[in-house]
Design a protein around this motif. Structure first.
Motif, mmCIF file in Angstrom:
data_model
loop_
_atom_site.group_PDB
_atom_site.id
_atom_site.type_symbol
_atom_site.label_atom_id
_atom_site.label_comp_id
_atom_site.label_asym_id
_atom_site.label_seq_id
_atom_site.Cartn_x
_atom_site.Cartn_y
_atom_site.Cartn_z
ATOM 1 N N THR A 57 0.827 -1.198 0.000
ATOM 2 C CA THR A 57 0.000 0.000 0.000
ATOM 3 C C THR A 57 0.863 1.251 0.000
ATOM 4 O O THR A 57 1.805 1.364 0.782
ATOM 5 C CB THR A 57 -0.912 0.026 1.238
ATOM 6 O OG1 THR A 57 -1.698 -1.172 1.271
ATOM 7 C CG2 THR A 57 -1.835 1.229 1.195
ATOM 8 N N THR A 58 0.534 2.150 -0.910
ATOM 9 C CA THR A 58 1.204 3.447 -0.958
ATOM 10 C C THR A 58 0.157 4.544 -1.058
ATOM 11 O O THR A 58 -0.915 4.343 -1.636
ATOM 12 C CB THR A 58 2.157 3.555 -2.164
ATOM 13 O OG1 THR A 58 1.428 3.308 -3.370
ATOM 14 C CG2 THR A 58 3.301 2.555 -2.061
ATOM 15 N N TYR A 59 0.458 5.666 -0.490
ATOM 16 C CA TYR A 59 -0.386 6.849 -0.608
ATOM 17 C C TYR A 59 0.491 8.030 -1.004
ATOM 18 O O TYR A 59 1.640 8.128 -0.579
ATOM 19 C CB TYR A 59 -1.084 7.168 0.718
ATOM 20 C CG TYR A 59 -2.082 6.133 1.175
ATOM 21 C CD1 TYR A 59 -1.933 5.498 2.404
ATOM 22 C CD2 TYR A 59 -3.176 5.805 0.394
ATOM 23 C CE1 TYR A 59 -2.848 4.551 2.833
ATOM 24 C CE2 TYR A 59 -4.099 4.854 0.814
ATOM 25 C CZ TYR A 59 -3.924 4.236 2.034
ATOM 26 O OH TYR A 59 -4.828 3.294 2.446
ATOM 27 N N TYR A 60 -0.093 8.918 -1.784
ATOM 28 C CA TYR A 60 0.613 10.112 -2.241
ATOM 29 C C TYR A 60 -0.261 11.333 -2.043
ATOM 30 O O TYR A 60 -1.495 11.256 -2.113
ATOM 31 C CB TYR A 60 0.968 9.993 -3.724
ATOM 32 C CG TYR A 60 1.902 8.858 -4.061
ATOM 33 C CD1 TYR A 60 1.410 7.602 -4.387
ATOM 34 C CD2 TYR A 60 3.281 9.037 -4.032
ATOM 35 C CE1 TYR A 60 2.268 6.551 -4.682
ATOM 36 C CE2 TYR A 60 4.156 7.999 -4.334
ATOM 37 C CZ TYR A 60 3.630 6.755 -4.658
ATOM 38 O OH TYR A 60 4.480 5.727 -4.948
ATOM 39 N N SER A 61 0.381 12.458 -1.846
ATOM 40 C CA SER A 61 -0.370 13.701 -1.856
ATOM 41 C C SER A 61 -0.796 13.990 -3.293
ATOM 42 O O SER A 61 -0.148 13.550 -4.255
ATOM 43 C CB SER A 61 0.486 14.851 -1.318
ATOM 44 O OG SER A 61 1.539 15.145 -2.214
ATOM 45 N N VAL A 64 1.837 15.434 -5.792
ATOM 46 C CA VAL A 64 2.954 14.656 -6.346
ATOM 47 C C VAL A 64 2.490 13.387 -7.042
ATOM 48 O O VAL A 64 3.298 12.704 -7.685
ATOM 49 C CB VAL A 64 3.993 14.299 -5.269
ATOM 50 C CG1 VAL A 64 4.435 15.538 -4.520
ATOM 51 C CG2 VAL A 64 3.462 13.240 -4.304
ATOM 52 N N LYS A 65 1.231 13.058 -6.928
ATOM 53 C CA LYS A 65 0.712 11.822 -7.505
ATOM 54 C C LYS A 65 0.970 11.790 -9.002
ATOM 55 O O LYS A 65 0.715 12.761 -9.710
ATOM 56 C CB LYS A 65 -0.781 11.707 -7.214
ATOM 57 C CG LYS A 65 -1.364 10.327 -7.411
ATOM 58 C CD LYS A 65 -2.828 10.305 -6.960
ATOM 59 C CE LYS A 65 -2.972 10.603 -5.489
ATOM 60 N NZ LYS A 65 -4.372 10.554 -5.033
ATOM 61 N N GLY A 66 1.514 10.677 -9.482
ATOM 62 C CA GLY A 66 1.826 10.541 -10.895
ATOM 63 C C GLY A 66 3.220 11.001 -11.267
ATOM 64 O O GLY A 66 3.705 10.716 -12.361
ATOM 65 N N ARG A 67 3.883 11.705 -10.344
ATOM 66 C CA ARG A 67 5.249 12.184 -10.603
ATOM 67 C C ARG A 67 6.268 11.532 -9.673
ATOM 68 O O ARG A 67 7.409 11.311 -10.080
ATOM 69 C CB ARG A 67 5.326 13.702 -10.444
ATOM 70 C CG ARG A 67 4.422 14.481 -11.375
ATOM 71 C CD ARG A 67 4.685 15.986 -11.279
ATOM 72 N NE ARG A 67 4.398 16.516 -9.955
ATOM 73 C CZ ARG A 67 5.275 17.161 -9.194
ATOM 74 N NH1 ARG A 67 6.513 17.328 -9.624
ATOM 75 N NH2 ARG A 67 4.921 17.628 -8.007
ATOM 76 N N MET A 83 11.622 11.076 -7.776
ATOM 77 C CA MET A 83 10.889 12.290 -8.090
ATOM 78 C C MET A 83 11.147 12.660 -9.551
ATOM 79 O O MET A 83 12.296 12.949 -9.931
ATOM 80 C CB MET A 83 11.322 13.428 -7.165
ATOM 81 C CG MET A 83 11.190 13.078 -5.688
ATOM 82 S SD MET A 83 11.561 14.481 -4.603
ATOM 83 C CE MET A 83 13.284 14.745 -4.985
ATOM 84 N N ASN A 84 10.105 12.621 -10.344
ATOM 85 C CA ASN A 84 10.204 12.953 -11.766
ATOM 86 C C ASN A 84 9.394 14.197 -12.075
ATOM 87 O O ASN A 84 8.500 14.585 -11.310
ATOM 88 C CB ASN A 84 9.697 11.783 -12.608
ATOM 89 C CG ASN A 84 10.525 10.528 -12.427
ATOM 90 O OD1 ASN A 84 11.734 10.584 -12.200
ATOM 91 N ND2 ASN A 84 9.876 9.380 -12.519
#
Length: 122
Positions: A57-61, A64-67, A83-84
């Protein structure tokens, strides 16, 4: 006492990439949630990403989601943040944190690193 040491920060142009690493000093890494937070000058510390103890399980703000991608290697006691497509608004000190609750709230995280500076130029 667990120590977390971040590395990989630096100066990058907008659109570029960086990979942050956070190494833990002891083998309490397994079974814990790991998170990344950041704090820009004059702003409060904000959640970036977190990963569960079992990798599933991962969560992102939303910012930044998708990057950004969080990952972990328990054999190396290390968590990563790839980080892209970096943006100037990603400029901040980035902190890793270790705790026993998978959450975007910084309060439950027990151990924190000293931080690594990421600066994105426009």
């Amino acid at each position: 006492q667990v120590q977390l040491v971040e590395s990989g920060g630096g100066l990058v142009q907008a659109g570029g990439s960086l990979r942050l690493s956070c190494a833990a000093s002891r083998r309490t890494f397994s079974g814990t949630a790991m998170g990344w937070f950041r704090q820009a000058p004059g702003k409060e510390r904000e959640f970036v990403a977190t990963i569960s103890w079992n990798y599933y399980t991962t969560y992102y703000s939303d910012s930044v989601k998708g990057r950004f991608t969080i990952s972990r290697d328990d054999a190396k006691n290390t968590v990563y943040l790839q980080m892209n497509r970096l943006k100037p608004e990603d400029t901040a000190v980035y902190y890793c944190a270790q705790g026993w609750q998978l959450t975007a709230d910084p309060e439950p995280y027990k151990y924190w690193g000293q931080g690594t500076q990421v600066t994105v130029s426009s």
